[in-house]
Design a protein around this motif. Sequence first.
Motif, PDB file in Angstrom:
ATOM      1  N   GLU A 105     -19.822  32.589  12.554  1.00  6.90           N
ATOM      2  CA  GLU A 105     -21.013  31.755  12.385  1.00  6.90           C
ATOM      3  C   GLU A 105     -21.113  30.809  13.570  1.00  6.90           C
ATOM      4  OE1 GLU A 105     -21.935  31.088   7.783  1.00  6.90           O
ATOM      5  OE2 GLU A 105     -19.987  30.289   8.351  1.00  6.90           O
ATOM      6  N   ASN A 106     -22.348  30.462  13.940  1.00  4.08           N
ATOM      7  CA  ASN A 106     -22.538  29.507  15.026  1.00  4.08           C
ATOM      8  C   ASN A 106     -23.743  28.624  14.736  1.00  4.08           C
ATOM      9  OD1 ASN A 106     -25.023  30.621  16.406  1.00  4.08           O
ATOM     10  ND2 ASN A 106     -23.704  32.433  16.497  1.00  4.08           N
ATOM     11  N   GLU A 107     -23.939  27.642  15.596  1.00  2.00           N
ATOM     12  CA  GLU A 107     -25.010  26.666  15.382  1.00  2.00           C
ATOM     13  C   GLU A 107     -26.389  27.195  15.776  1.00  2.00           C
ATOM     14  OE1 GLU A 107     -24.665  23.911  13.745  1.00  2.00           O
ATOM     15  OE2 GLU A 107     -22.505  24.195  13.544  1.00  2.00           O
ATOM     16  N   GLY A 108     -26.431  28.383  16.368  1.00  3.08           N
ATOM     17  CA  GLY A 108     -27.727  29.000  16.616  1.00  3.08           C
ATOM     18  C   GLY A 108     -28.141  29.152  18.055  1.00  3.08           C
ATOM     19  N   VAL A 151     -32.375  27.136   8.741  1.00  3.32           N
ATOM     20  CA  VAL A 151     -33.081  26.263   7.804  1.00  3.32           C
ATOM     21  C   VAL A 151     -32.484  26.341   6.398  1.00  3.32           C
ATOM     22  CG1 VAL A 151     -35.300  25.808   6.667  1.00  3.32           C
ATOM     23  CG2 VAL A 151     -35.232  26.323   9.113  1.00  3.32           C
ATOM     24  N   PHE A 152     -32.197  27.555   5.925  1.00  4.47           N
ATOM     25  CA  PHE A 152     -31.884  27.727   4.505  1.00  4.47           C
ATOM     26  C   PHE A 152     -30.424  28.031   4.148  1.00  4.47           C
ATOM     27  CE2 PHE A 152     -36.412  29.004   4.882  1.00  4.47           C
ATOM     28  CZ  PHE A 152     -36.958  27.993   4.105  1.00  4.47           C
ATOM     29  N   TYR A 153     -29.657  28.636   5.048  1.00  2.00           N
ATOM     30  CA  TYR A 153     -28.312  29.077   4.655  1.00  2.00           C
ATOM     31  C   TYR A 153     -27.398  27.930   4.235  1.00  2.00           C
ATOM     32  CZ  TYR A 153     -28.826  34.043   5.766  1.00  2.00           C
ATOM     33  OH  TYR A 153     -29.195  35.371   5.760  1.00  2.00           O
ATOM     34  N   GLY A 154     -27.608  26.757   4.817  1.00  3.57           N
ATOM     35  CA  GLY A 154     -26.776  25.605   4.457  1.00  3.57           C
ATOM     36  C   GLY A 154     -26.942  25.152   3.024  1.00  3.57           C
ATOM     37  N   ASP A 176     -22.125  28.596  -0.092  1.00  2.03           N
ATOM     38  CA  ASP A 176     -20.994  27.712   0.153  1.00  2.03           C
ATOM     39  C   ASP A 176     -20.281  28.217   1.410  1.00  2.03           C
ATOM     40  OD1 ASP A 176     -19.837  29.969  -0.918  1.00  2.03           O
ATOM     41  OD2 ASP A 176     -18.945  28.991  -2.649  1.00  2.03           O
ATOM     42  N   HIS A 177     -19.207  27.537   1.824  1.00  7.20           N
ATOM     43  CA  HIS A 177     -18.596  27.849   3.127  1.00  7.20           C
ATOM     44  C   HIS A 177     -17.852  29.182   3.103  1.00  7.20           C
ATOM     45  CE1 HIS A 177     -14.348  27.016   2.197  1.00  7.20           C
ATOM     46  NE2 HIS A 177     -14.820  26.128   1.344  1.00  7.20           N
ATOM     47  N   SER A 178     -17.639  29.728   4.306  1.00  3.11           N
ATOM     48  CA  SER A 178     -16.982  31.036   4.458  1.00  3.11           C
ATOM     49  C   SER A 178     -15.597  30.920   5.071  1.00  3.11           C
ATOM     50  CB  SER A 178     -17.843  31.942   5.350  1.00  3.11           C
ATOM     51  OG  SER A 178     -19.098  32.167   4.783  1.00  3.11           O
ATOM     52  N   SER A 179     -15.102  29.707   5.229  1.00  5.81           N
ATOM     53  CA  SER A 179     -13.795  29.490   5.845  1.00  5.81           C
ATOM     54  C   SER A 179     -12.677  29.816   4.848  1.00  5.81           C
ATOM     55  CB  SER A 179     -13.680  28.033   6.310  1.00  5.81           C
ATOM     56  OG  SER A 179     -12.435  27.801   6.909  1.00  5.81           O
ATOM     57  N   GLY A 180     -12.004  30.940   5.094  1.00  9.93           N
ATOM     58  CA  GLY A 180     -10.895  31.342   4.223  1.00  9.93           C
ATOM     59  C   GLY A 180     -11.329  31.910   2.884  1.00  9.93           C
ATOM     60  N   THR A 188     -26.905  21.199   4.521  1.00 15.59           N
ATOM     61  CA  THR A 188     -28.186  20.692   4.028  1.00 15.59           C
ATOM     62  C   THR A 188     -29.312  21.486   4.685  1.00 15.59           C
ATOM     63  OG1 THR A 188     -28.234  19.022   5.788  1.00 15.59           O
ATOM     64  CG2 THR A 188     -27.300  18.348   3.664  1.00 15.59           C
ATOM     65  N   LEU A 189     -30.529  21.237   4.242  1.00 11.79           N
ATOM     66  CA  LEU A 189     -31.697  21.901   4.810  1.00 11.79           C
ATOM     67  C   LEU A 189     -31.768  21.619   6.315  1.00 11.79           C
ATOM     68  CD1 LEU A 189     -33.987  23.581   3.452  1.00 11.79           C
ATOM     69  CD2 LEU A 189     -35.388  21.522   3.582  1.00 11.79           C
ATOM     70  N   PHE A 190     -32.044  22.630   7.109  1.00 12.00           N
ATOM     71  CA  PHE A 190     -32.132  22.576   8.571  1.00 12.00           C
ATOM     72  C   PHE A 190     -30.768  22.536   9.267  1.00 12.00           C
ATOM     73  CE2 PHE A 190     -36.264  20.855   7.275  1.00 12.00           C
ATOM     74  CZ  PHE A 190     -37.114  21.657   8.013  1.00 12.00           C
ATOM     75  N   TYR A 191     -29.685  22.576   8.510  1.00 15.01           N
ATOM     76  CA  TYR A 191     -28.357  22.498   9.122  1.00 15.01           C
ATOM     77  C   TYR A 191     -27.488  23.715   8.795  1.00 15.01           C
ATOM     78  CZ  TYR A 191     -29.098  17.758  10.809  1.00 15.01           C
ATOM     79  OH  TYR A 191     -29.573  16.657  11.483  1.00 15.01           O
ATOM     80  N   GLY A 192     -28.124  24.850   8.549  1.00  8.68           N
ATOM     81  CA  GLY A 192     -27.372  26.077   8.298  1.00  8.68           C
ATOM     82  C   GLY A 192     -26.838  26.686   9.584  1.00  8.68           C
ATOM     83  N   LYS A 193     -25.867  27.573   9.430  1.00  6.12           N
ATOM     84  CA  LYS A 193     -25.285  28.269  10.572  1.00  6.12           C
ATOM     85  C   LYS A 193     -25.802  29.703  10.626  1.00  6.12           C
ATOM     86  CE  LYS A 193     -21.070  25.523  10.678  1.00  6.12           C
ATOM     87  NZ  LYS A 193     -19.590  25.540  10.578  1.00  6.12           N
TER      88      LYS A 193
END
Length: 200
Positions: free
Chosen positions: A48-51, A113-116, A120-124, A137-142
């Motif tokens: 995942e990345n910030e886009g 926009v929406f995945y955040g 939930d998180h994918s770490s481990g 939150t909204l607008f902060y998805g990876k």
Amino acid sequence: MSLKRACLIVVVILLIDQISKIYVKTHFFEGEWFRVLGLDWFRIHFIENEGMAWGAEIPGSYGKLILTLFRIVAVGGIGWWLWDSVKKKQSPYLIVSIALILAGAFGNIIDSVFYGVIFDHSSGQVATIFADKPYGTLFYGKVVDMFYFPIWSGNLPAWLPVWGGRYFTFFNAIFNVADAAISVGVGILIVFNKKAFGKS
């Protein structure tokens, strides 16, 4: 080419992009990978990345928001370009290119926009869709990436300037369907430039 056909291209690319991302996100934890058909040069590798391209980030607490808002404005502009090109009966090469670029940009915006607020998180762990405790939150998805083609890896010859003797992997980028659509769209514009910008 009609607007209906152009929109169909956009919708099909978006569906393939989102289905592949949701599948990977709900079946793999971040960093997990496997070889496709046992081939070492074709892997599904979930990251995942910030886009931004190559995992780059805009610094600061509002960097991600600025990037997402900019992309939304850009998609609006590309959408208008597609509509205007169809209206003016421009070349199918141009219209297909714009449709691919629009679909790719829109696909990655959906993640941002929406995945955040959906996952939930994918770490481990494998992420849960429509989770009770989403990772952002909204607008902060990876953005979800998964296709990896390390066609060749090894030490470069020492006589090469700058990179000589260093370990190198070709092709080292990990990308998704949306990224591929953008790249193909831009590639068509470059390779078929005269046909793309000539009247139909």
